[in-house]
Design a protein around this motif. Structure first.
Motif, short mmCIF file in Angstrom:
data_model
loop_
_atom_site.label_atom_id
_atom_site.label_comp_id
_atom_site.label_asym_id
_atom_site.label_seq_id
_atom_site.Cartn_x
_atom_site.Cartn_y
_atom_site.Cartn_z
N THR A 170 -51.79 123.25 -57.20
CA THR A 170 -51.05 124.21 -56.37
C THR A 170 -51.93 124.66 -55.20
O THR A 170 -53.10 124.34 -55.12
N GLY A 171 -51.30 125.44 -54.30
CA GLY A 171 -51.96 125.82 -53.07
C GLY A 171 -51.65 124.88 -51.94
O GLY A 171 -52.05 125.09 -50.79
N ARG A 172 -50.90 123.80 -52.22
CA ARG A 172 -50.59 122.77 -51.24
C ARG A 172 -49.39 123.19 -50.39
O ARG A 172 -48.53 123.90 -50.86
N TYR B 220 -45.17 127.28 -57.46
CA TYR B 220 -44.63 127.60 -58.78
C TYR B 220 -44.85 126.44 -59.73
O TYR B 220 -44.84 125.28 -59.35
N VAL B 221 -45.03 126.78 -61.01
CA VAL B 221 -45.13 125.79 -62.07
C VAL B 221 -43.92 125.98 -62.97
O VAL B 221 -43.64 127.10 -63.43
N PHE B 222 -43.20 124.88 -63.21
CA PHE B 222 -41.99 124.90 -64.02
C PHE B 222 -42.27 124.11 -65.30
O PHE B 222 -42.49 122.90 -65.25
N ALA B 223 -42.30 124.81 -66.43
CA ALA B 223 -42.61 124.20 -67.72
C ALA B 223 -41.33 124.11 -68.53
O ALA B 223 -40.76 125.13 -68.93
N THR C 286 -48.28 130.78 -59.32
CA THR C 286 -49.74 130.71 -59.29
C THR C 286 -50.34 131.56 -58.18
O THR C 286 -51.56 131.74 -58.13
N GLY C 287 -49.52 132.08 -57.28
CA GLY C 287 -49.99 133.00 -56.25
C GLY C 287 -50.72 132.34 -55.10
O GLY C 287 -51.31 133.05 -54.28
#
Length: 416
Positions: free
Chosen positions: A414-416, A98-101, A112-113
């Protein structure tokens, strides 16, 4: 302190459901029921209905521009794509999925899936469609603190103007919904709430309004342990435990059979300026802390102990790779990307200056991002509009110069 019951879900978008791996550790929470399907994984170990399990990490870069336009770049295929619009961010945080803005009125959440499920002795890698999940409103730009797993546990958000501390339920996020596991109010201050066990660790201010004490709380908000932490600032979670920086060192929070243990790790005598931010490869025990001096603090959370690594320039960003060769990657204020040996403290490689245009603008220089994984480091150059992929193990070679559909004023991997 005023404890409030979590409100109903603020937003819901049907998205994903995470079914547990057959050999998942017992402390991991049960998976949510997927829409129109069973939570069981079926015959495939690690299978999640409706989600593709793949053979390798699906590493992506995410760029967020000054207006909140977002995009992704697949580091395997090189394909770029646009994501949803978020509010113009002040800061951006990721847990590897997830990206938290965050800005002064709330936090937008993007999925981001792509993510990795860490089972300690093995990993599972997943890929699904990216989505915009929703927004958590709040007063003041929130400090966001993430845990080890994106699809279990919680994510902490502390809103400084109101003193509101929120723990967001990650399992609900994996189902496309925003749901608060806990919300409580403390005195307004520049604070932190970080996920820890079934609850969290939250800061408490002194009479001057500066974070000065840490409280370990359970899932209901009741205090279980506390410790002094003057000037609390900066947090990161490693495989060992939760780290929160203090003016006189750091506190590492670990769990001893359900009992929180808060250990103060003081700086050595005569220490340089304290670390206020931390960076490292996800899950690894050693992290790099940066302050204002020409050097980096290395904190081994396993021992635990501090070590000072002097650098040839003041530091814009740093991260400990914590690999077999002990690489530490540093972005200097001269625009170079430098690589150090953690053991010898020697600088073993450096690039030419890469960020000339960015460093000419103090606002953009403050946004230079650094992300590291097991093979590469990624450094954003907002003014140049690119991200440099650095092979830190090969003489700091610039492996690729990457351009995303949106300008990388804020960068996440992401993906990590």
């Amino acid at each position: 302190m005023n404890l409030r019951k979590p409100p109903a879900a603020l937003a819901a978008l049907v998205l994903l459901a995470l079914a547990g791996c057959g050999s998942a550790p017992s402390q991991q929470p049960a998976s949510p029921q997927p829409a129109g399907g069973s939570a069981t994984a079926g015959d495939g170990h690690g299978e999640i209905p409706g989600v593709a399990e793949v053979a390798e990490p699906q590493l992506h870069l995410v760029a967020v521009d000054a207006t909140g336009g977002t995009s992704m770049l697949d580091l395997l295929s090189g394909a770029g794509s646009r994501l949803g619009q978020v509010g113009a961010p002040v800061n951006v945080t990721t847990d590897g999925r997830y990206v938290f803005a965050a800005n002064t009125t709330g936090v937008d959440v993007l999925d981001t899936g792509v993510w990795t499920w860490d089972h300690k002795d093995h990993f599972h890698y997943y890929r699904a469609e990216p989505r915009t999940i929703g927004r958590i409103p709040g007063e003041g730009t929130a400090t966001v603190a993430t845990g080890m797993l994106s699809t279990a546990g919680t994510t902490g958000m502390f809103f400084p103007s109101s003193g509101t501390a929120v723990l967001l339920d990650n399992s609900a996020l994996s189902d496309g919904a925003i749901s608060e596991a806990l919300r409580l109010d403390v005195e307004p201050h520049a604070g932190i709430i970080a996920p820890f066990g079934d609850g969290g660790v939250v800061t408490e201010p002194d009479r001057s309004g500066v974070a000065a004490r840490l409280r370990a709380i359970d899932a209901g908000g009741s205090e279980m342990a506390s410790i002094d932490c003057p000037g609390a600032s900066g947090t990161i979670t490693t495989r060992v435990g939760l780290v929160i920086g203090c003016a006189d060192g750091a506190v590492i929070a670990t769990d001893d059979g359900g009992t929180p243990v808060l250990e103060h790790v003081p700086y050595p005598a005569g220490a340089a300026a304290p670390a206020t931010t931390f960076g490292g490869r996800k899950g690894r025990p050693t992290v790099a802390g940066t302050g204002t001096d020409s050097g980096v603090w290395l904190l081994n959370t396993r021992q635990p102990a501090w070590d000072w690594l002097p650098t040839s320039t003041p530091v814009l960003a740093a991260a400990a790779v914590d690999d077999a060769d002990g690489h530490v990657v540093v972005v200097g204020d001269d625009g170079t990307v430098q690589v150090y040996d953690e053991g010898s403290k020697e600088r073993i490689a450096a690039t030419e200056p890469l960020l000339t245009q960015t460093l000419a603008d103090p606002a953009l220089a403050a946004e230079v991002g650094l992300a590291v994984d097991g093979q590469r480091a990624y450094v954003s150059a907002p003014a140049e509009g690119v991200v440099y992929e650095i092979d830190y193990a090969d003489n700091a070679r610039v492996a690729r110069t990457l351009q995303l559909p949106t300008r990388p004023v804020h960068l996440a991997e992401t993906g990590r």
